[in-house]
Design an enzyme around this catalytic site. Structure first.
Site, PDB file in Angstrom:
ATOM      1  N   MET A  99      30.553 -26.370  56.882  1.00  0.00           N
ATOM      2  CA  MET A  99      30.262 -25.584  55.694  1.00  0.00           C
ATOM      3  C   MET A  99      29.374 -24.396  56.016  1.00  0.00           C
ATOM      4  O   MET A  99      28.889 -24.245  57.131  1.00  0.00           O
ATOM      5  CB  MET A  99      29.591 -26.467  54.645  1.00  0.00           C
ATOM      6  CG  MET A  99      30.537 -27.392  53.924  1.00  0.00           C
ATOM      7  SD  MET A  99      29.757 -28.081  52.476  1.00  0.00           S
ATOM      8  CE  MET A  99      31.048 -29.170  51.943  1.00  0.00           C
ATOM      9  N   CYS A 100      29.133 -23.585  55.012  1.00  0.00           N
ATOM     10  CA  CYS A 100      28.315 -22.383  55.157  1.00  0.00           C
ATOM     11  C   CYS A 100      26.833 -22.733  55.145  1.00  0.00           C
ATOM     12  O   CYS A 100      26.449 -23.880  54.929  1.00  0.00           O
ATOM     13  CB  CYS A 100      28.620 -21.416  54.015  1.00  0.00           C
ATOM     14  SG  CYS A 100      30.380 -21.106  53.762  1.00  0.00           S
ATOM     15  N   GLN A 101      25.986 -21.721  55.379  1.00  0.00           N
ATOM     16  CA  GLN A 101      24.551 -21.896  55.246  1.00  0.00           C
ATOM     17  C   GLN A 101      23.963 -20.745  54.453  1.00  0.00           C
ATOM     18  O   GLN A 101      24.492 -19.627  54.452  1.00  0.00           O
ATOM     19  CB  GLN A 101      23.873 -22.014  56.613  1.00  0.00           C
ATOM     20  CG  GLN A 101      24.173 -23.332  57.313  1.00  0.00           C
ATOM     21  CD  GLN A 101      23.121 -23.720  58.329  1.00  0.00           C
ATOM     22  OE1 GLN A 101      21.997 -23.219  58.318  1.00  0.00           O
ATOM     23  NE2 GLN A 101      23.466 -24.634  59.214  1.00  0.00           N
TER      24      GLN A 101
ATOM     25  N   HIS B 206      23.843 -15.154  53.843  1.00  0.00           N
ATOM     26  CA  HIS B 206      24.846 -16.221  53.924  1.00  0.00           C
ATOM     27  C   HIS B 206      25.594 -16.095  55.241  1.00  0.00           C
ATOM     28  O   HIS B 206      25.936 -15.002  55.676  1.00  0.00           O
ATOM     29  CB  HIS B 206      25.827 -16.053  52.751  1.00  0.00           C
ATOM     30  CG  HIS B 206      26.901 -17.099  52.660  1.00  0.00           C
ATOM     31  ND1 HIS B 206      28.085 -17.011  53.363  1.00  0.00           N
ATOM     32  CD2 HIS B 206      26.982 -18.236  51.929  1.00  0.00           C
ATOM     33  CE1 HIS B 206      28.845 -18.050  53.069  1.00  0.00           C
ATOM     34  NE2 HIS B 206      28.199 -18.814  52.203  1.00  0.00           N
TER      35      HIS B 206
END
Length: 266
Positions: A1-3, A77
């Protein structure tokens, strides 16, 4: 997933120290290589930089670090794509106007089947669930409040709307209008608050900074991140389902959250 990475403070502040540690996760020490973005609020305006290349090696990310922009609110992001192609229109953070203000949003996770109605004012440009959720949130806020309400009313409405969206999946996000910053934890999100007396911080790549050399006794800075960026500071782990609202570096609203941990989504 993203951070996710966010900063809220009471004086214009340089986020370079945190951003440099954060962007390492976009191709050096982690695999979030499907684009990066960062937005800086300056007065009523926003400087926004996005690239669909990895943040660790992007020339645009190099420019951001060298520029050393100071701002009251910053959202960044790094993307690991789960919905939508790897391209510029799908790169966070996203920006829209509401009540004559710029609103910026970045999301980590996946929410299924969320989209604004066909005749809503806000429509996605890209194909991510994240942008669709942002448009849905703003559409409902605009419908509920034709004119801008109080900060407390905004916070309560954001909690109500996004709690419903979160029923469709994992919904960690950071949101700002340049005056305050709201964050929601669905699986993992931390924050650290820095104020006098300022001390040294050791980043997780062993780079150290002495904040006392760059601050005044009145400065207050809050950093929000998916994972702590420093080794020697006490980061507050948010509980799942929790919300926080920061203004001028202070925690002004909080819903603690009660949902159990779910580390499988990290």
């Amino acid at each position: 997933m993203c951070q996710l990475l966010g900063m809220n403070c009471n004086t214009p502040t340089d986020i370079t120290f945190s951003f440099e540690g954060f962007r390492r996760r976009a191709g050096i020490c982690d695999q979030h290589t499907d684009g990066f973005g960062i937005a800086f609020f300056e007065g009523k305006g926003v400087r926004i930089f996005r690239d669909n290349r990895p943040g660790a090696s992007s020339p645009m990310a190099d420019l951001v670090s060298q520029y050393k922009i100071k701002a009251y609110n910053v959202i960044s992001h790094i993307r690991k794509a789960t919905r939508g192609d790897v391209n510029l229109e799908n790169t966070h953070p996203f920006i829209r106007e509401l009540w004559g203000e710029n609103w910026v949003f970045a999301h980590n996770g996946t929410v299924e089947g969320v989209k604004p109605c066909a005749d809503c004012h806000y429509q996605p440009i890209g194909t991510t669930d994240s942008e669709a959720a942002f448009c849905c949130l703003l559409s409902k806020l605009k419908e509920k409040y034709p004119a801008k309400p109080s900060d407390k009313e905004i916070f309560d409405a954001v909690v109500d709307i996004t709690s419903q969206i979160a029923e469709a999946g994992v919904f960690n996000f950071i949101l700002s209008n340049g005056h305050w910053m709201i964050a929601r934890c669905s699986t993992r999100l931390y924050y650290v608050r820095r104020k006098a007396p300022f001390s040294k911080a050791l980043r997780d790549d062993d780079v150290e900074i002495d904040f006392s050399q760059y601050t005044t006794p009145n400065d207050k800075v809050t950093i929000i991140a998916t994972q702590p960026l420093t080794k020697n500071e006490k980061w507050q782990k948010m509980k799942n389902g929790g919300y926080v609202m920061f203004k001028d570096g202070d925690l002004v609203e909080e819903i603690e959250g009660t949902l159990p941990d779910n580390q499988s989504h990290v």
